[in-house]
Design an enzyme around this catalytic site. Sequence first.
Site, PDB file in Angstrom:
ATOM      1  N   HIS A 120      -6.908  -3.195   4.208  1.00  0.00           N
ATOM      2  CA  HIS A 120      -7.802  -2.060   3.964  1.00  0.00           C
ATOM      3  C   HIS A 120      -8.122  -1.402   5.300  1.00  0.00           C
ATOM      4  O   HIS A 120      -8.246  -2.099   6.320  1.00  0.00           O
ATOM      5  CB  HIS A 120      -9.111  -2.522   3.324  1.00  0.00           C
ATOM      6  CG  HIS A 120      -8.973  -2.937   1.897  1.00  0.00           C
ATOM      7  ND1 HIS A 120      -8.699  -2.052   0.879  1.00  0.00           N
ATOM      8  CD2 HIS A 120      -9.058  -4.160   1.316  1.00  0.00           C
ATOM      9  CE1 HIS A 120      -8.629  -2.711  -0.272  1.00  0.00           C
ATOM     10  NE2 HIS A 120      -8.841  -3.986  -0.035  1.00  0.00           N
ATOM     11  N   ASP A 176      -1.673 -12.799  -1.365  1.00  0.00           N
ATOM     12  CA  ASP A 176      -2.558 -11.696  -1.790  1.00  0.00           C
ATOM     13  C   ASP A 176      -2.999 -10.870  -0.567  1.00  0.00           C
ATOM     14  O   ASP A 176      -4.148 -10.430  -0.482  1.00  0.00           O
ATOM     15  CB  ASP A 176      -3.773 -12.195  -2.579  1.00  0.00           C
ATOM     16  CG  ASP A 176      -4.503 -11.067  -3.313  1.00  0.00           C
ATOM     17  OD1 ASP A 176      -3.988  -9.921  -3.332  1.00  0.00           O
ATOM     18  OD2 ASP A 176      -5.587 -11.327  -3.854  1.00  0.00           O
ATOM     19  N   ASN A 224      -0.003  -1.806  -7.536  1.00  0.00           N
ATOM     20  CA  ASN A 224      -1.183  -0.913  -7.531  1.00  0.00           C
ATOM     21  C   ASN A 224      -1.166   0.059  -6.341  1.00  0.00           C
ATOM     22  O   ASN A 224      -2.093   0.121  -5.555  1.00  0.00           O
ATOM     23  CB  ASN A 224      -2.486  -1.727  -7.574  1.00  0.00           C
ATOM     24  CG  ASN A 224      -2.667  -2.635  -6.364  1.00  0.00           C
ATOM     25  OD1 ASN A 224      -1.707  -2.949  -5.674  1.00  0.00           O
ATOM     26  ND2 ASN A 224      -3.895  -3.037  -6.119  1.00  0.00           N
ATOM     27  N   ARG A 259       0.786  -1.256   0.000  1.00  0.00           N
ATOM     28  CA  ARG A 259       0.000   0.000   0.000  1.00  0.00           C
ATOM     29  C   ARG A 259       0.810   1.295   0.000  1.00  0.00           C
ATOM     30  O   ARG A 259       0.227   2.357  -0.150  1.00  0.00           O
ATOM     31  CB  ARG A 259      -0.991   0.042   1.167  1.00  0.00           C
ATOM     32  CG  ARG A 259      -1.977  -1.110   1.210  1.00  0.00           C
ATOM     33  CD  ARG A 259      -2.864  -1.155  -0.003  1.00  0.00           C
ATOM     34  NE  ARG A 259      -3.955  -2.138   0.132  1.00  0.00           N
ATOM     35  CZ  ARG A 259      -4.439  -2.828  -0.894  1.00  0.00           C
ATOM     36  NH1 ARG A 259      -3.960  -2.667  -2.109  1.00  0.00           N
ATOM     37  NH2 ARG A 259      -5.429  -3.675  -0.704  1.00  0.00           N
ATOM     38  N   ASN A 274     -11.299 -10.599  -4.118  1.00  0.00           N
ATOM     39  CA  ASN A 274     -11.173 -10.732  -5.563  1.00  0.00           C
ATOM     40  C   ASN A 274      -9.941 -11.558  -5.888  1.00  0.00           C
ATOM     41  O   ASN A 274      -8.832 -11.130  -5.566  1.00  0.00           O
ATOM     42  CB  ASN A 274     -11.042  -9.336  -6.182  1.00  0.00           C
ATOM     43  CG  ASN A 274     -10.815  -9.369  -7.686  1.00  0.00           C
ATOM     44  OD1 ASN A 274     -10.592 -10.422  -8.283  1.00  0.00           O
ATOM     45  ND2 ASN A 274     -10.836  -8.205  -8.309  1.00  0.00           N
ATOM     46  N   HIS A 316      -3.455 -15.932  -7.925  1.00  0.00           N
ATOM     47  CA  HIS A 316      -4.624 -16.395  -7.142  1.00  0.00           C
ATOM     48  C   HIS A 316      -5.670 -17.208  -7.919  1.00  0.00           C
ATOM     49  O   HIS A 316      -6.808 -16.788  -8.089  1.00  0.00           O
ATOM     50  CB  HIS A 316      -5.309 -15.224  -6.432  1.00  0.00           C
ATOM     51  CG  HIS A 316      -5.452 -13.955  -7.233  1.00  0.00           C
ATOM     52  ND1 HIS A 316      -5.993 -13.906  -8.477  1.00  0.00           N
ATOM     53  CD2 HIS A 316      -5.124 -12.682  -6.913  1.00  0.00           C
ATOM     54  CE1 HIS A 316      -5.990 -12.656  -8.904  1.00  0.00           C
ATOM     55  NE2 HIS A 316      -5.473 -11.892  -7.981  1.00  0.00           N
TER      56      HIS A 316
HETATM   57 ZN   LIG Z   1      -5.353  -9.838  -7.923  1.00  0.00          ZN
END
Ligand SMILES: [Zn+2]
Length: 441
Positions: free
Chosen positions: A320, A316, A103, A73, A289, A243
Amino acid sequence: MTAHQVTAHQNSGSWLIRGVTIPGSGEQATDILLGDGSVTAVGPAASQPGARLLDAGGLIALPGLVDLHTHLREPGREDAETVATGTAAAALGGYTTVHAMANTDPVADTAGVVEQVWRLGRAAGHCDVQPVGAVTVGLNGARLAELGTMADSAARVRVFSDDGRCVSDPLLMRRALEYVKAFGGVIAQHAQDPRLTEGAQLNEGEMSARLGLAGWPAVAEEAIIARDCLLAAHVGSALHVCHVSTAGSAEIIRWAKSKGWPVTAEVTPHHLLLTDELAAGYDPVFKVNPPLRTATDVAELRRALADGTIDCVATDHAPHPVEAKETEWAEAAFGMTGLETALRVVQRAMVDTGLLDWAGVADRMSVRPARIGRLTGHGTPLAAGAPASLTLYDPAAPAQAVTPAGASKSRNNPFAGMELPGRVVATFLRGVPTVLDGKLA
Ligand SMILES: [Zn+2]
């Protein structure tokens, strides 16, 4: 001296780990001597004057765990996790390397950002951080990012992924595979057809119908994996599937591997243990996800990991902040934390079920992910001369409820409250303890 207690002697850089079992090496207790960042000796009564002693009776030693799929993050969402907190969680889970997904904000799509993440990892010191570079600029799926300059940077990027998003354009995927072939890189695909999953919330099936949540069909994952396996074969370049969550995906990968195609795959701890039935209470901690699937999928994923079709376990880990998860299901963010509990979940799902022995766990959680990540200095079986990066684990520790509080800044752990066996006792990174007696050293 009580079990696992550490006796400090002179201020030496060496450690003697006494009475430990190295899975796959005869299953008899032995001693491991660490010094100068390497394993100096393995054998009963290895000794070194002045070495600090760690009584490891009843423990097993695994090469330091390697995670191919971690969301740290930082930069951008330091309210959810930082490189320092995420790598502390990793060390507590037995990891000595994590691959940090791209990301972030800004996206890790330039040499500058990947070097920043790499430096933050070195500064934190809990475990090595290997940045993953974005495949496309801004993860927008329109134009290839500067893959070559990220590969040539100090971060030495070899794994590229738009994870969180799918590289759905087949021509772009082909170009990416062609590009990384020159330097032995790998494209890690988040396989999710965007059109087939618009608004999707939960695995499409009995549960999604009963709960009135928009379905996420298995075919949305399987169609992309099949296409990408064909592209990898056509280009002759390495594809890694993130994943894997369905029985059909495992079957496609098994088929691709039977052809000798350059395809590898990972499965998460949560997809090895949890099913979509858990969504019945609409608790968004179970929103992820790709989504949790059925018991049949879980059984097939376990079988595929056991027979090597799926190469490795990857967490993964997706932290959050509370406000992103403690809301209505439809509004909540996708993702679960997992670094601190991964090994215990794998014990429950794979070892205690008789599907994998501990040597197999070392292979699936250290040796193979290190190879897929093109890492040097990690994933080496424990023997004299190997890097002194290892995990000491107590598989006989009685099952204990997972506490939600850990080193991660976030609390979205789906295993919280669940009784899991085992305990990570210590983690060493190049001879230096990052975790001792289950706590940050
Ligand atoms: Zn992913």
